[in-house]
Design a protein around this motif. Sequence first.
Motif, short mmCIF file in Angstrom:
data_model
loop_
_atom_site.label_atom_id
_atom_site.label_comp_id
_atom_site.label_asym_id
_atom_site.label_seq_id
_atom_site.Cartn_x
_atom_site.Cartn_y
_atom_site.Cartn_z
N ALA A 34 62.56 65.46 52.97
CA ALA A 34 63.61 66.22 53.66
C ALA A 34 64.26 65.38 54.75
O ALA A 34 65.50 65.39 54.90
N ARG A 35 63.46 64.64 55.52
CA ARG A 35 64.02 63.79 56.56
C ARG A 35 64.88 62.68 55.97
O ARG A 35 65.95 62.35 56.48
N ARG A 36 64.44 62.11 54.85
CA ARG A 36 65.22 61.06 54.20
C ARG A 36 66.55 61.62 53.68
O ARG A 36 67.59 60.99 53.78
N PHE A 37 66.50 62.83 53.10
CA PHE A 37 67.72 63.49 52.64
C PHE A 37 68.70 63.64 53.80
O PHE A 37 69.89 63.33 53.68
N ALA A 38 68.21 64.11 54.95
CA ALA A 38 69.08 64.31 56.12
C ALA A 38 69.65 62.99 56.61
O ALA A 38 70.79 62.95 57.10
N GLN A 39 68.90 61.91 56.48
CA GLN A 39 69.42 60.59 56.86
C GLN A 39 70.51 60.15 55.89
O GLN A 39 71.54 59.61 56.31
N ASP A 40 70.27 60.37 54.61
CA ASP A 40 71.19 59.86 53.59
C ASP A 40 72.46 60.69 53.47
O ASP A 40 73.53 60.13 53.18
N VAL A 41 72.35 62.01 53.63
CA VAL A 41 73.52 62.87 53.49
C VAL A 41 73.57 63.91 54.62
O VAL A 41 73.43 65.10 54.39
N PRO A 42 73.80 63.43 55.84
CA PRO A 42 73.86 64.38 56.96
C PRO A 42 74.98 65.40 56.79
O PRO A 42 74.86 66.53 57.29
#
Length: 185
Positions: free
Chosen positions: A16-24
Amino acid sequence: MSKACIAGFSLGGMIARRFAQDVPSMTRALIILHSPHKRSAEAQAAILARVEQAREMGPAATVDAALERWFTDAYRTANPAMMDTVRGWVLANRTGIYDTIYRVLADGIDEIVLPEPPLSCPALVITGDEDFGNGPEMTHAIAAEIDGAEALVLRGLRHMALAENPGAINLPIRRFLDDLAKEPE
């Protein structure tokens, strides 16, 4: 474009944190449950030893110790059927694959710690005060890296708090989502 509230437990919290980094631009908010952050040298050595044990001997080599880390003593004693269910889930993992996934928990932290640019969205980060692998210090560290995050530490619960005491997790999540619904995107 719609934004999503992304929730993840443990390894899923890392994703989830990586998703938020990649597609804020697609991330409305985060709910991160019992997820890791940087470990001490001793804790890192311990997880790497478990990964190696799983690589050499398969999931059965680590499952009993995991159940002790994941559930409180009283819950394990009172709920043998749940222990059998969770044990079955772990044992269903294929030897030769299990350790590679387990290794992500050990080695995948660096790419999500101290994200640049920093994450900035409402976030709820939860763990149990007895979660020995992803404890309060990690929850506070994750929350500190996300502008707008709230850290919540649940008393008397370990890693599988969601299974052991669903209300302790669900009620704060519901409150978080209800509050989020009141705010404009």
